[in-house]
Design a protein around this motif. Sequence first.
Motif, mmCIF file in Angstrom:
data_model
loop_
_atom_site.group_PDB
_atom_site.id
_atom_site.type_symbol
_atom_site.label_atom_id
_atom_site.label_comp_id
_atom_site.label_asym_id
_atom_site.label_seq_id
_atom_site.Cartn_x
_atom_site.Cartn_y
_atom_site.Cartn_z
ATOM 1 N N TYR A 1 -0.517 -1.169 0.981
ATOM 2 C CA TYR A 1 -1.839 -0.561 1.198
ATOM 3 C C TYR A 1 -1.683 0.915 1.572
ATOM 4 C CZ TYR A 1 -4.558 -4.913 0.767
ATOM 5 O OH TYR A 1 -5.183 -6.035 0.301
ATOM 6 N N CYS A 2 -1.756 1.266 2.840
ATOM 7 C CA CYS A 2 -1.892 2.695 3.163
ATOM 8 C C CYS A 2 -0.552 3.405 3.337
ATOM 9 C CB CYS A 2 -2.783 2.882 4.385
ATOM 10 S SG CYS A 2 -1.926 2.737 5.958
ATOM 11 N N CYS B 1 4.559 -2.698 3.023
ATOM 12 C CA CYS B 1 3.129 -2.889 2.732
ATOM 13 C C CYS B 1 2.699 -1.999 1.576
ATOM 14 C CB CYS B 1 2.303 -2.548 3.965
ATOM 15 S SG CYS B 1 0.523 -2.750 3.711
ATOM 16 N N CYS C 1 -1.832 -4.041 10.530
ATOM 17 C CA CYS C 1 -3.300 -4.073 10.576
ATOM 18 C C CYS C 1 -3.775 -5.219 9.691
ATOM 19 C CB CYS C 1 -3.905 -2.744 10.136
ATOM 20 S SG CYS C 1 -4.036 -2.552 8.351
ATOM 21 N N GLY D 1 2.953 2.714 5.599
ATOM 22 C CA GLY D 1 4.171 2.119 5.047
ATOM 23 C C GLY D 1 4.847 1.136 5.980
ATOM 24 N N CYS D 2 4.075 0.195 6.504
ATOM 25 C CA CYS D 2 4.635 -0.762 7.468
ATOM 26 C C CYS D 2 5.630 -1.708 6.790
ATOM 27 C CB CYS D 2 3.511 -1.595 8.077
ATOM 28 S SG CYS D 2 2.358 -0.596 9.034
HETATM 29 S S1 SF4 Z 1 -1.365 0.330 8.620
HETATM 30 FE FE1 SF4 Z 1 0.447 -0.742 7.881
HETATM 31 S S2 SF4 Z 1 -0.244 -2.845 7.546
HETATM 32 FE FE2 SF4 Z 1 -2.066 -1.567 7.657
HETATM 33 S S3 SF4 Z 1 -2.475 -1.018 5.545
HETATM 34 FE FE3 SF4 Z 1 -1.277 0.622 6.414
HETATM 35 S S4 SF4 Z 1 0.821 0.125 5.851
HETATM 36 FE FE4 SF4 Z 1 -0.370 -1.754 5.601
#
Ligand code: SF4
Length: 952
Positions: free
Chosen positions: A251-252, A249, A284, A255-256
């Motif tokens: 985004y945040c 991922c 998420c 690191g999924c």
């Molecule tokens: S929690 Fe996981 S899926 Fe959600 S933004 Fe962060 S890395 Fe991506």
Amino acid sequence: MNSMVEFYQPQADFGTPSSKSTELVTLSIDGRDVAVPAGTSVMRAAFEAGIKVPKLCATDTLESFGSCRVCLVEIEGRRGYPSSCTTPVEAGMTVTTQSDQLAKIRRGVMELYISDHPLDCLTCPTNGDCELQSTAGEVGLRDVRYGFAGENHTQLEKDESSPYFTFDSSKCIVCSRCVRACEETQGTFALTISGRGFDSRVSVGPETNFLESDCVSCGACVAACPTATLTENSIIESGIPEHSVTTTCAYCGVGCGFKAEMRGQEVIRMTPWKDGKANEGHACVKGRFAFGYATHKDRMTEPMIRDSIDDPWKRVSWDEALTFAASRLRSIQEKYGTKSIGAISSSRCTNEEVWLVQKMVRTGFGNNNVDTCARVCHSPTGYGLKQTLGESAGTQDFASVADADVIVVMGANPTEAHPVFGSRLKKRLREGAHLIVIDPRRIEIVGAPHVRSDLHLPVRPGANVALLNAMAHTIVDEGLMDQRFVDSRCDKVAFSNWLTFIQQPENSPEAMEAHTGVHANDVRVAARIYATGGNAAIYYGLGVTEHSQGSTTVMAIANLAMLTGNIGRRGVGVNPLRGQNNVQGSCDMGSFPHELPGYRPVSDDAVRGSFEAAWGVTLDPEPGHRIPNMFEEALSGAFKGLYCQGEDIAQSDPNTQHVEAALESMECLIVQDIFLNETAKFAHVFLPGSSFLEKDGTFTNAERRISRVRKAMEPLAGKADWQSTLGLAQALGCDWDYESPEEIMREISALTPTFAGVTYEKIERLGSIQWPCWDEESEGTPTMHEESFTRGLGQFIVTEYVPTDERCSRRFPLIMTTGRILSQYNVGAQTRRTENSAWHEEDVLEIHPEDAQERGISEGDWVGISSRMGDTVLHARLSKRVRPGVVYTTFHHPVSGANVITTDSSDWATNCPEYKVTAVQVTRVTQPSDWQERQKTFDVKQQRLAKDSVVG
Ligand code: SF4
Ligand code: SF4
Ligand code: SF4
Ligand code: FES
């Protein structure tokens, strides 16, 4: 195709979770001897032996439930037909999974399910990817004796309120997998089974729908559903994917891991990867669903140049854009000197891309003017942890929280900003761990369904150090410290100095109460719980770092952990929750003006020498400019060229008007991004960026976990970001050539000791690697500082509380603090271009009803927020989540101008801006601020200049 690109198939499902037991049990299944850990279910043991047992209500992400009765087996010596999902293995057990009698029972069960199910398989969106369908096939169901005319649920209405998935109750078999996923995996408890018997239905509650309910759209229920009842809208629209690519991922900092499920070049669905160690199959709403930005119509796909920011853009070839950029940078250096240009690397980009940016600055620009967006978020973490523990990174893996008995969450809002970790945290809390929340705002986990904090300490913004000192004082004062740990693991002189300091009466909770606003007794109780409650772990976020004493706060946290021996094993530690996907990596890769990769000083001759030998150049031993210094130097006329990759500094950095003036003064601003962001509106060269779906490389998450990013589609602009930087470096005359990110990683490993054993092959084999990974044999380091600290002895550092200069006054009587919301991400460039805006269309100002009433402000009013820096206008939301005297907003929309009012006060050690403390006044107004009006006009002009761009 590399090995993680494969034909689409559902991820393997072993029916029940794996057992953590180390004791092995041997049994016989269908004549085969099978050895599995004690506590494993018969179903899982069978699956692990390659024997498939039909199932419906069981899935390996959830505890077994035993409701569908499809998985029955025969066990020698037992009466009846036990369900294999709920029966644990026993030594010597003899199990039969296939017999005429079992087949008959299973067919009978399936017959009942199918008699109440619409028979529209051929036109069903999940045709070919439905467990009900495949199980009917597996049990050999050929006929339904009861017919379909009786009372059934096949006409129930769909809930299509969610922008991302549809709930078609007519297809529900009431297996409860969704309800259990929402409870066990996500921890939101939004779903229930309402009604009884024949009337039992899955529900989000009376008189509501998925969008309006407590559902946070994580998608766990959708992933768990074995039928087409809960289905992604993208599957309904486009059908089943045909191949998948395993990636990470963007985004945040959690690191999924994800499977990007594709149809040709189109992403059909992002499915959380069950083997992803950061997320273990959870996700998420952002990573799971908000990927549409990658192909949004606003994507910029052609390089552009212009002489002045008042000119229309010229669309040019990559070669022309890179040559133009390089010649401008070189002429600036000729005119203003070598140090007049610099670069900002991106925490969104891969390690390999960041590596090239800092290398280009050091070898191509000939200076160390490189910084990264960590400057404005976690630079105090890097500094504070390096000083105390010896390594600029968190100490644990996420899974460690499962062994914590006491969890302190400070200045972080995990369920909004790090949601998948937030779910892990909630799970541990439901199991009974104690929770202490230190935050000015009443964040969700202070009191969520089935989770309640033992203590919420609503510390006044800016007083974190005072509060942590008071906790440490209490621990010493009440004799609760771990003397043995301190004696054996920490520097004696440093500890003794610190002890003298912390014992001073002015550090007592009672004396600090006036600063913290937190009752002294609550601080003492929190200190006792932390010191004596078993394994205690601290998780913290930007509410710790983004302060004038951010670095001091990080050191105070490390002091507390060392004082109580809560470091160096599972369940404890000091854990920064990193904001952006690769903020850890961008720091590791040497994006700092004073440090080469691996946090080694640029001033160190030996360190520099190793890079000089490898790169064949002489490097500047002088540290370069940090981002705020770049702005200052720009305004003084000495800094004229900037390459800014994947960061929107015009929106994200504090004191917007100051930043804009600095950007306007540049003679060559090169912006590389996927959208024409706010910073690009001041640019002379625009290089179209690539999204994470369009490139190969690695990200490093908050656990120091290096995971692969794999290309799922071709770069829309023709180049991945590493290729653009490579092109710019070549245009500047650098003699580089890289064939692939893997080749860059080989260079990273060769020059960075903590990455020495990292290879793509090893990541492929292990799934991911947590650095330090010192050599070929090492498989990484989940827990740091186990035997000794990286720096040898742990260093207690005196953390004197120095109140911020940013004080309330009669003119500015309130303190504004900022944070994030689940559905949006940072400056919102990606999430605002997805359906996530259904949950958060605009930033609002949360104000306590008492403060609102004093000012005649009602819910929804326009309110002007003025600080010593500027003014902006937002809508008001009355909320008791903030205490009186404190107001709060998010910063996801450019028009909000949250950073027009934040000051340029910053952390004493690292210059991390003090976003979390701004003295403001709030008044009712009727129109946007002057800045917002000017911004709108500028935005319209720049959009037009981009729209009117001509082919160059
Ligand atoms: S929690 Fe996981 S899926 Fe959600 S933004 Fe962060 S890395 Fe991506
Ligand atoms: S999407 Fe997530 S939060 Fe919403 S109901 Fe499903 S599991 Fe619960
Ligand atoms: S919605 Fe799906 S997971 Fe939930 S009970 Fe119905 S069939 Fe099972
Ligand atoms: S799968 Fe075992 S009872 Fe449903």
